[in-house]
Design a protein around this motif. Structure first.
Motif, PDB file in Angstrom:
ATOM      1  N   ASN A  59     -37.693   2.035  62.716  1.00  0.00           N
ATOM      2  CA  ASN A  59     -39.091   2.050  63.122  1.00  0.00           C
ATOM      3  C   ASN A  59     -39.895   1.049  62.279  1.00  0.00           C
ATOM      4  N   CYS A  60     -39.620  -0.258  62.494  1.00  0.00           N
ATOM      5  CA  CYS A  60     -40.308  -1.332  61.776  1.00  0.00           C
ATOM      6  C   CYS A  60     -40.747  -2.400  62.778  1.00  0.00           C
ATOM      7  N   VAL A  61     -41.672  -3.211  62.344  1.00  0.00           N
ATOM      8  CA  VAL A  61     -42.093  -4.328  63.180  1.00  0.00           C
ATOM      9  C   VAL A  61     -40.904  -5.258  63.380  1.00  0.00           C
ATOM     10  N   THR A  62     -40.737  -5.708  64.618  1.00  0.00           N
ATOM     11  CA  THR A  62     -39.508  -6.452  64.954  1.00  0.00           C
ATOM     12  C   THR A  62     -39.389  -7.762  64.195  1.00  0.00           C
ATOM     13  N   THR A 108     -46.386 -10.044  58.351  1.00  0.00           N
ATOM     14  CA  THR A 108     -46.177  -9.871  59.785  1.00  0.00           C
ATOM     15  C   THR A 108     -47.480  -9.368  60.409  1.00  0.00           C
ATOM     16  N   ILE A 109     -47.482  -9.255  61.701  1.00  0.00           N
ATOM     17  CA  ILE A 109     -48.602  -8.665  62.441  1.00  0.00           C
ATOM     18  C   ILE A 109     -48.112  -7.346  63.038  1.00  0.00           C
ATOM     19  N   LYS A 110     -48.787  -6.246  62.683  1.00  0.00           N
ATOM     20  CA  LYS A 110     -48.359  -4.924  63.155  1.00  0.00           C
ATOM     21  C   LYS A 110     -48.718  -4.726  64.622  1.00  0.00           C
ATOM     22  N   GLN A 112     -49.958  -7.342  58.046  1.00  0.00           N
ATOM     23  CA  GLN A 112     -49.240  -6.540  57.056  1.00  0.00           C
ATOM     24  C   GLN A 112     -48.616  -7.472  56.025  1.00  0.00           C
ATOM     25  N   SER A 113     -48.854  -7.183  54.759  1.00  0.00           N
ATOM     26  CA  SER A 113     -48.303  -7.970  53.658  1.00  0.00           C
ATOM     27  C   SER A 113     -47.632  -7.022  52.680  1.00  0.00           C
TER      28      SER A 113
END
Length: 236
Positions: A195-198, A218-220, A226-227
């Motif tokens: 369950n993480c951002v791809t 990344t971009i959630k 998200q950093s």
């Protein structure tokens, strides 16, 4: 009836034939010789003039090679010494792009060498492990991060990533995207389970003592950025 002859005059002077002086005869002969010599010279001059005129007309009418006019006085110009046949080697035409050497001979064009592919620096090879701290508006999460890196070049898969979180374990692969010298690389992350951002981006910066700084971005799913930062150590 015959005509009677008149008697001769006894008092008349005897008639003697007139003799020509010897000097006059010599002068006459000299004049004749001079006239003959002059006529001979005139005839020779006329013949020479006619011959020269014919030569000049022949030179003017004959074509010249390469558009060069004939020499006006061939006898005054020194004769050029012709090089013996076979003494000058034939000139080989230079290949396109070839440059000439110091003596004018063409030199071969340099052979292009294939560019060496940029690969993952040796300093990053191995298994790196540490703890990440992720903070948002509501809470701060701590979880273990493991990155394993192997050999590879740009745009090739060079390893894997694992996030061990309380709610889920996420596994994915990483691809080498940029190399900045020997102390920094950027990896493209592709999560394949959990369950993480791809997709995300990981920047690893080499530090002394077999450690690296890891910066993840990344971009959630909700559109926010998200950093995540982590300090990793080499464990294998």
């Amino acid at each position: 009836m015959t005509r009677s002859q008149s008697p001769s005059d006894p008092y008349a002077r005897p008639q003697h034939p007139v003799r020509q002086a010897s000097g006059d005869s010599h002068r006459s002969a000299l004049v004749v010789a001079l006239i003959g010599a002059a006529a001979t010279i005139v005839a020779a001059l006329i013949g020479l003039f006619v011959q020269l005129s014919g030569d000049m007309e022949q030179r003017a009418s004959s074509p010249s090679l390469g558009g060069t006019p004939p020499a006006s006085n061939a006898s005054s110009a020194p004769a050029a010494s012709a090089a013996p046949l076979g003494s000058v080697p034939p000139t080989t035409p230079a290949a396109p792009g070839a440059s000439g050497g110091p003596d004018g001979t063409p030199t071969a064009a340099p052979t292009p060498t294939a560019a060496t592919p940029v690969g993952l620096p040796e300093e990053f090879l191995g298994r790196w492990q540490g703890y990440a701290e992720e903070a948002d508006a509501t809470r701060t999460d701590h979880y273990r991060v493991t990155v394993e890196l192997d050999r590879g070049t740009l745009r090739e898969q060079v390893g894997s990533v694992h996030y061990a979180m309380e709610s889920s374990d996420c596994y994915g692969t990483v691809t080498l995207t940029t190399v900045d010298g020997t102390d920094q690389v950027t990896l493209g992350e592709n999560i394949q389970s959990g369950n993480c951002v791809t997709n995300g981006r990981i920047t690893l910066t080499l530090r002394p003592g077999d450690t690296v700084d890891s910066a993840y971005e990344t971009i959630k799913r909700d559109g926010t950025r998200q950093s995540v930062k982590a300090g990793l150590e080499r464990v294998a």
